[in-house]
Enzyme design. Structure first.
Site, PDB file in Angstrom:
ATOM      1  N   ASN A   1       0.840  -1.193   0.000  1.00 36.75           N
ATOM      2  CA  ASN A   1       0.000   0.000   0.000  1.00 36.75           C
ATOM      3  C   ASN A   1       0.882   1.253   0.000  1.00 36.75           C
ATOM      4  OD1 ASN A   1       0.967   0.277   2.638  1.00 36.75           O
ATOM      5  ND2 ASN A   1      -0.910  -0.476   3.590  1.00 36.75           N
TER       6      ASN A   1
ATOM      7  N   ASP B   1      -9.251  -9.658  -0.161  1.00 38.10           N
ATOM      8  CA  ASP B   1      -8.500  -8.778   0.733  1.00 38.10           C
ATOM      9  C   ASP B   1      -8.495  -7.344   0.218  1.00 38.10           C
ATOM     10  OD1 ASP B   1      -6.393  -8.431   2.985  1.00 38.10           O
ATOM     11  OD2 ASP B   1      -5.392  -7.633   1.202  1.00 38.10           O
TER      12      ASP B   1
END
EC number: 3.1.2.2
Length: 380
Positions: A66, A255
């Protein structure tokens, strides 16, 4: 002729690469893909059946993580499933007979013990710990390695269940070659785990029948405010030799959706803390359109539980209706820029169904909290 010469050079390179014997964790550094390590068979551990082990590894790249540099939980889940699929398929084809591919049926609860970051090497090791007549239990460990300092740490432990499907007839489940246990207790404990997961999988299949519906102008901190969906067309690169979706691909998408729900709710950096048992209720064929939907079900002071549902729509086959393919609960935590846990905005359930799911999520949270505290107590 130039194309033929190039093809011959590629074949020779592949032959030489396959003949090399590399130690797990070591490998070649490529200009784009980074570091990789091949799959290999190693000797069995003394406390496990002598089924060998599968070890894979690669460096974590920016597109695995991320914006804060933490590797996505879905990326790790996909690597876990790949290692499990390799060792279970290899074992199921270890004897002469009809050839098959092992399909993922269930993933037990998986805790993310420590975050993994860009630049670290993930080492994934898988071992077969139990076999029934038609299923294989695989235990997987994930270690992260800082290649600058040499520091290593355990980041994940997972248990997966596979079933062997015939290459000639995908609806035919083949028998699994038995394993030899070093102790009788191993087989008895494995049988108990098998019966428990089988019962829970059947219960879960009929529990998740509802659909996540969008709501206009939802209020902040409500279920409707953060709920999210992703639509994906299943292509050849998503699929096994059968033409059905890899379990790891499905988990990665699940996810991703759960992470969007968590980020929308708390508007901070979030990471996957754990995944409750993921049940694969039915196969997803190439060409299907799948809808992955996520909704917040429960919040504690510092964690969020998100339910994720996967529905498959066989658009190229008018004889089949939309069906539920997989379901799971993901738990996320909110982190500051320094990586410290932050308080989570409390969820505001509005409808009776949302209030019911909130209480069910609270029960799961308290149950796992009590289990962790029990394990943490010192033994006399």
């Amino acid at each position: 002729m130039k194309l033929l010469a190039r093809a011959l050079r590629l074949c020779e390179f592949g032959r030489q690469a396959s003949s090399r014997r590399l130690v797990a964790g070591q490998g070649c550094v490529g200009p784009r893909r980074g570091c990789w390590a091949p799959v290999q068979v190693v000797g069995p551990r003394a406390d496990l059946p002598p089924c060998g082990a599968c070890i894979t590894g690669r460096i974590m790249r920016p597109d695995d993580a991320n914006v804060a540099g933490n590797v996505h939980g879905g990326t790790i889940l996909k690597m876990i499933e790949e290692a499990g699929a390799i060792i279970s398929t290899r074992h199921c084809n270890s004897q002469n007979g009809e050839r098959c591919v092992a399909a993922l049926a269930r993933v037990e609860r998986t805790d993310f013990l420590s975050p993994m970051c860009i630049g670290e090497v993930a080492h994934v090791s898988a071992e077969i710990t139990y076999t029934s007549k038609h299923s294989v239990e695989v235990q997987v460990n994930v270690m992260s390695e800082n290649i600058l300092t040499g520091a290593k740490k355990l980041t994940n432990k997972a248990t997966l269940w596979y079933v062997p499907l015939s290459l000639k007839n995908v609806d035919k489940v083949l028998e699994v070659p038995p394993v030899v246990y070093s102790r009788q207790e191993q087989e008895e404990e494995g049988r108990k785990r098998y019966e428990a997961q089988k019962l829970e999988r059947m219960e879960t299949k009929w529990r998740n029948g509802d659909i996540v519906q969008p709501v206009l102008n939802p209020e902040p901190n409500t279920v409707s405010y953060s709920q999210s969906s992703l639509i994906h067309l299943v292509g050849p690169s998503d699929c096994t030799l059968h033409g059905f979706v890899h379990g790891g691909v499905t988990m990665k998408l699940m996810d991703e959706v759960a992470g969007i729900v968590a980020a929308r709710h708390c508007k901070t950096n979030i990471v996957t803390a754990s995944v409750d048992a993921i049940n694969f209720h039915d196969k997803i064929r190439k060409g299907c359109v799948i809808t992955i939907s996520g909704r917040m079900t429960f919040t504690s002071n510092k964690s969020m539980e998100i339910e994720v549902l996967v529905d498959a729509d066989p658009v190229v086959d008018s004889s089949q209706k939309r069906y539920r393919a997989a379901s799971a609960f993901f738990t996320y935590v909110s982190l500051s820029q320094e990586g410290r846990s932050l308080p989570v905005p409390q969820l505001v359930p509005e409808t009776e169904d949302e209030k019911k799911r909130f209480e069910e999520g609270k029960g799961r949270y308290l149950q796992m909290k009590a289990k962790r505290q029990g394990h943490a107590e010192p033994q006399p």
